[in-house]
Structures are given as C-alpha cells and as structure tokens.
Design a protein around this motif. Structure first.
Motif, mmCIF file in Angstrom:
data_model
loop_
_atom_site.group_PDB
_atom_site.id
_atom_site.type_symbol
_atom_site.label_atom_id
_atom_site.label_comp_id
_atom_site.label_asym_id
_atom_site.label_seq_id
_atom_site.Cartn_x
_atom_site.Cartn_y
_atom_site.Cartn_z
ATOM 1 N N PHE A 1 3.485 4.101 -12.823
ATOM 2 C CA PHE A 1 4.154 3.551 -11.651
ATOM 3 C C PHE A 1 4.131 4.537 -10.485
ATOM 4 O O PHE A 1 4.503 5.691 -10.642
ATOM 5 N N LEU A 2 3.719 4.085 -9.318
ATOM 6 C CA LEU A 2 3.700 4.976 -8.153
ATOM 7 C C LEU A 2 5.098 5.378 -7.721
ATOM 8 O O LEU A 2 5.297 6.476 -7.210
ATOM 9 N N TRP A 3 6.064 4.499 -7.920
ATOM 10 C CA TRP A 3 7.410 4.825 -7.454
ATOM 11 C C TRP A 3 8.052 5.952 -8.246
ATOM 12 O O TRP A 3 9.135 6.410 -7.897
ATOM 13 N N LEU B 1 -1.311 -7.071 -9.724
ATOM 14 C CA LEU B 1 -0.390 -6.252 -10.502
ATOM 15 C C LEU B 1 -1.160 -5.042 -11.024
ATOM 16 O O LEU B 1 -2.381 -5.067 -11.111
ATOM 17 N N PHE B 2 -0.460 -3.996 -11.385
ATOM 18 C CA PHE B 2 -1.005 -2.807 -12.044
ATOM 19 C C PHE B 2 -1.919 -1.978 -11.144
ATOM 20 O O PHE B 2 -2.623 -1.097 -11.623
ATOM 21 N N GLU B 3 -1.899 -2.247 -9.843
ATOM 22 C CA GLU B 3 -2.689 -1.438 -8.925
ATOM 23 C C GLU B 3 -2.158 -0.015 -8.869
ATOM 24 O O GLU B 3 -2.910 0.932 -8.627
ATOM 25 N N ASP B 4 -0.857 0.167 -9.124
ATOM 26 C CA ASP B 4 -0.276 1.504 -9.100
ATOM 27 C C ASP B 4 -0.821 2.368 -10.230
ATOM 28 O O ASP B 4 -1.002 3.578 -10.071
ATOM 29 N N THR B 5 -1.116 1.769 -11.365
ATOM 30 C CA THR B 5 -1.692 2.531 -12.468
ATOM 31 C C THR B 5 -3.080 3.039 -12.091
ATOM 32 O O THR B 5 -3.409 4.204 -12.328
ATOM 33 N N CYS B 6 -3.891 2.184 -11.492
ATOM 34 C CA CYS B 6 -5.231 2.597 -11.062
ATOM 35 C C CYS B 6 -5.150 3.721 -10.036
ATOM 36 O O CYS B 6 -5.863 4.719 -10.138
ATOM 37 N N VAL C 1 -6.973 -2.854 -8.514
ATOM 38 C CA VAL C 1 -7.391 -4.208 -8.855
ATOM 39 C C VAL C 1 -7.334 -5.063 -7.593
ATOM 40 O O VAL C 1 -6.585 -4.770 -6.664
ATOM 41 N N LYS C 2 -8.165 -6.113 -7.549
ATOM 42 C CA LYS C 2 -8.244 -6.980 -6.377
ATOM 43 C C LYS C 2 -7.371 -8.211 -6.565
ATOM 44 O O LYS C 2 -7.163 -8.663 -7.677
ATOM 45 N N GLY C 3 -6.905 -8.743 -5.449
ATOM 46 C CA GLY C 3 -6.143 -9.982 -5.479
ATOM 47 C C GLY C 3 -4.919 -9.901 -4.596
ATOM 48 O O GLY C 3 -4.314 -8.839 -4.467
#
Length: 164
Positions: free
Chosen positions: A12-14, A35-40, A29-31
């Motif tokens: 989590f980025l936060w 969801l889960f873009e913070d993990t990437c 991730v695109k869209g």
C-alpha cells in the motif's frame, strides 16, 4: 525482499513516504477503476532506491470515508486486477531485476491468500465458479517459475501495466 516477501512491508502506498524521483517512469495496472496499482508502484519505487528506512512510529493517518473506497465498491473484477498486478510485477522483474524473481515466486502462498479474498468478493457480486477456476489457473501460471509468462488471451491481459 521486504516488500515482495511481505515480512513487514506491504504494497500500500499510504504506508510509505517515497521520493518522487522513485515513482517517475513507474508502471501500474490499467483501467479507470483500477485496483492494486499501489503494489506495482511500490515494487518499482523499491527497485529504484538503494536503501529504505523503516520507521515503526505513525507519521500520518489514513482516513477512509464511507463509500469513498474503491475496495468497498461492488465489483466483479477484483481478481482480474490482482492478476494483472502480479503479472505486471513478474514481467517488470524479469526485465529489470531478475535477481528478485525467486523472492517474487516465494511469495506465492501469501499472494494466493490475497487473491482468495478477491475471489470471494467477485463471487458475491456474480462471477461464476467457472471464471474463478480460470483465475486460479492464471494465478498458477503467473507463479510458475519454469514456465514463461504469456498474457495473451488471459482474463487480465488488457489491464497489465503499460510501462512494460
């Protein structure tokens, strides 16, 4: 290793303070409802930095208003977005940091339990058992170190991070 192995650092980025330069050029991730873009982004940032510091004290508080969270919104694509994040991370590590792939593959058990939660939420809002079975197979393919990852034709192919 601390991030991928989930010893005490989560995606989590936060939960982090990250220098901006470590996020520039990252992938997610695109869209529109991703969801889960913070993990990437966390994986990308950690791979850019030579060190990180863990501070156990609370530096700021994250407040979630009722109805404002993407996590709580009824949806049928949580599993797909999670699979896209796992695939994006694997593809990024293969390309840029192959030395970290064993840590990624070693996180299979923890990753599966995160995905299991997504399956329960997707089923709650109408995803079929057949689709959940497909997601489980796709997960096994992502975490199979002896098999090259081919995202063509997967349920999540359109959501894999663009920067790859």
């Amino acid at each position: 290793k601390a991030l991928l192995g989930d010893s005490y650092v989560r995606g989590f980025l936060w939960t982090k303070m990250i220098r901006r330069k470590f996020l520039l050029g990252g992938f997610a991730v695109k869209g529109n409802d991703a969801l889960f873009e913070d993990t990437c982004l966390s994986v990308f940032a950690f791979c850019q930095a030579s060190t990180f510091v863990y501070a156990p004290e609370t530096l700021y508080r994250y407040t979630q208003e009722e109805g404002a969270s993407a996590v709580r919104k009824p949806r049928t694509n949580r599993s797909q977005y999670h699979l896209a994040a796992f695939a994006s991370i694997r593809l990024y590590l293969q390309k840029e940091h192959p030395e970290l792939l064993p840590v990624f593959f070693g996180a299979k058990f923890r990753s599966y339990w995160s995905l299991w939660y997504d399956h329960t939420q997707d089923r709650k809002y109408g995803v079929s058992r057949k689709e959940i079975a497909r997601y489980k197979k796709e997960f096994a393919d992502i975490f199979n170190p002896s098999k090259p990852l081919d995202i063509q034709g997967t349920s999540y192919s359109e959501k894999v991070g663009e920067a790859l």
